[in-house]
Design a protein around this motif. Structure first.
Motif, mmCIF file in Angstrom:
data_model
loop_
_atom_site.group_PDB
_atom_site.id
_atom_site.type_symbol
_atom_site.label_atom_id
_atom_site.label_comp_id
_atom_site.label_asym_id
_atom_site.label_seq_id
_atom_site.Cartn_x
_atom_site.Cartn_y
_atom_site.Cartn_z
ATOM 1 N N ARG A 1 28.651 50.412 31.634
ATOM 2 C CA ARG A 1 28.910 49.517 32.770
ATOM 3 C C ARG A 1 30.041 50.033 33.661
ATOM 4 O O ARG A 1 29.990 49.882 34.891
ATOM 5 C CB ARG A 1 29.270 48.130 32.226
ATOM 6 C CG ARG A 1 29.289 47.039 33.284
ATOM 7 C CD ARG A 1 29.753 45.740 32.696
ATOM 8 N NE ARG A 1 29.587 44.629 33.619
ATOM 9 C CZ ARG A 1 30.349 43.539 33.604
ATOM 10 N NH1 ARG A 1 31.300 43.419 32.705
ATOM 11 N NH2 ARG A 1 30.125 42.570 34.461
ATOM 12 N N LYS B 1 24.495 42.684 42.435
ATOM 13 C CA LYS B 1 25.086 43.323 41.255
ATOM 14 C C LYS B 1 26.427 43.959 41.612
ATOM 15 O O LYS B 1 27.396 43.884 40.842
ATOM 16 C CB LYS B 1 24.145 44.386 40.704
ATOM 17 C CG LYS B 1 23.070 43.849 39.766
ATOM 18 C CD LYS B 1 23.665 43.464 38.407
ATOM 19 C CE LYS B 1 22.553 43.133 37.411
ATOM 20 N NZ LYS B 1 23.102 42.722 36.105
ATOM 21 N N LEU C 1 29.953 43.048 39.950
ATOM 22 C CA LEU C 1 30.819 44.031 39.296
ATOM 23 C C LEU C 1 32.215 44.009 39.914
ATOM 24 O O LEU C 1 33.220 44.148 39.204
ATOM 25 C CB LEU C 1 30.217 45.430 39.416
ATOM 26 C CG LEU C 1 29.031 45.741 38.506
ATOM 27 C CD1 LEU C 1 28.392 47.074 38.904
ATOM 28 C CD2 LEU C 1 29.466 45.794 37.045
ATOM 29 N N GLU D 1 22.444 51.348 32.885
ATOM 30 C CA GLU D 1 23.671 50.852 32.263
ATOM 31 C C GLU D 1 23.776 51.306 30.813
ATOM 32 O O GLU D 1 24.868 51.615 30.322
ATOM 33 C CB GLU D 1 23.730 49.325 32.352
ATOM 34 C CG GLU D 1 25.075 48.751 31.965
ATOM 35 C CD GLU D 1 25.207 47.270 32.256
ATOM 36 O OE1 GLU D 1 25.957 46.604 31.527
ATOM 37 O OE2 GLU D 1 24.546 46.778 33.202
#
Length: 398
Positions: free
Chosen positions: A36, A138, A142, A31
């Protein structure tokens, strides 16, 4: 790192902690490097595991075709090609989990894998299993974070499938050694003729003890780790000792579209009360027989009238259409005004192997004409259009 990541002496809690440390370290590093907004992993991830010699390499192309994945599969063993890693693999051991997770995640971020990827040989340890669970979390996180953003198209609902190809120890060893003999013969021919490319000769494919050790490593570490995913993701266990065409038929069956797993959860909540076709079809024949028997017991006269109508007025029209397998019958018979009679007609045709549907057409027919006013009074003509379809004649045409 060495194989200590897979140390059998570690408790599950310690392995989970190891996984958290490894995953967080790899994720934070990626990241920081990419930002991101660019943590865009494949929408569909198929985890292909299996015993040595079970046919993972043989079946990856087929799985990609079935799932319409255009990117080549990621063969994890091919990614691990540093001298240190090659030495570990040559001894039948595994590369450290941190290295595997890092190099694999980097590869998966390649835009070519955006729509989907098959991972051949991952995960293989409990730590790697925990990391793949964390990756899923994750990806979901996101997706939520970017739901109201212009970038939401890049963060889709993740789809996971776990496919495990299994063969027993004797079959695995036999296949590994057979592969070794074929590679050696191939390489000798290449050296003799100077034509073709040399293939990698693995020590585990030529040494029975190393081949046995590789299988037992799979059974003791990888197999149990993969089983732990069964309660979370769509899991497919395939007996790979069968002939290749039968194995691929089983793969095809197991990878049929599963809407409950592939739709966005909010969309699925709207659709969840509608039964899937497979659910209805499963007992269709039993339910059909039950309905027809009830017709005969509860409405015997009406049932007899329907059967006579089919026999005397429909079948004579159907027979001349035996080649095309499609016949259209128009009828004004008052019998068809009864909804029960229509239901019986459709079910009787189904029981006999036909597919029948009925449409009602209303036609206005002039009935009276007033000479003084010029007004025309019409009556309604109700025509039932019965479409009967069936498998037509297989005679050779032209």
């Amino acid at each position: 790192m060495s194989t200590r990541d897979s140390d059998p002496k570690k408790t599950p809690d310690l392995e989970v902690k190891d996984a958290q440390l490894i995953f967080n370290s790899v994720w934070d590093e990626l990241e920081t490097e990419r930002g991101r907004d660019n943590m865009r992993f494949p929408k569909e991830i198929i985890l292909l595991g299996g015993a040595p010699g079970s046919g993972k390499g043989t079946n990856t192309a087929y799985i990609c075709k079935v799932r319409d994945i255009i990117a080549p599969p990621i063969v994890v063993s091919s990614l691990l090609d540093t001298p240190e890693m090659e030495a570990l693999k040559a001894g039948g051991n595994m590369v450290g989990d941190r290295e595997v997770v890092d190099i694999l995640f980097r590869k998966m971020l390649d835009p070519i894998y955006r729509e989907g990827v098959v991972l051949d040989g991952f995960p293989r340890t409990t730590v790697q299993v925990e990391c793949i669970k964390m990756l899923y979390d994750k990806m979901v996180s996101l997706r939520r974070a970017y739901q109201d953003s212009p970038l939401k198209v890049h963060f889709k609902q993740p789809i996971y499938h776990i496919m495990v190809l299994f063969v027993d120890e004797a079959e695995s060893i036999a296949r590994q050694l057979k592969r070794g003999r074929e590679i050696i013969a191939h390489n000798e021919e290449v050296k003799r003729t100077g034509s073709g490319e040399l293939l990698e000769e693995r020590p585990t494919d030529t040494n029975i003890d190393l081949a046995r050790g590789r299988y037992r490593t799979f059974k003791e570490k990888t197999y149990d780790a993969l089983l732990s995913l069964k309660q979370i993701f769509h899991y497919h266990f395939i007996n790979a000792q069968l002939p290749l065409d039968e194995v691929q038929q089983k793969i095809l069956k197991e990878l049929e579209y599963q809407s409950s797993l592939e739709l966005d959860p909010r969309t699925y909540d709207v659709l969840r009360n509608l039964p899937e076709a497979a659910q209805i079809v499963k007992h269709a024949r039993r339910d059909l027989v039950y309905r027809i028997d009830r017709y005969r017991l509860e409405h015997p006269n009406l049932f007899d009238d329907v059967v006579k109508f089919i026999e005397n007025k429909v079948i004579p029209i159907v027979k001349p259409h035996a080649i095309s397998g499609r016949a259209l019958i128009n009828s004004e018979d008052p019998l068809l005004e009864d909804p029960k009679a229509l239901a019986m007609l459709i079910d009787v045709f189904s029981e006999r192997g036909y597919f029948a549907s009925v449409d009602l057409h209303r036609v206005e027919i002039p009935d009276q004409f007033d000479l003084k006013t010029g007004q025309i009074t019409c009556r309604e003509k109700r025509v039932f259009r019965i479409m009967v379809r069936f498998k037509g004649s297989e005679i050779r045409r032209g």
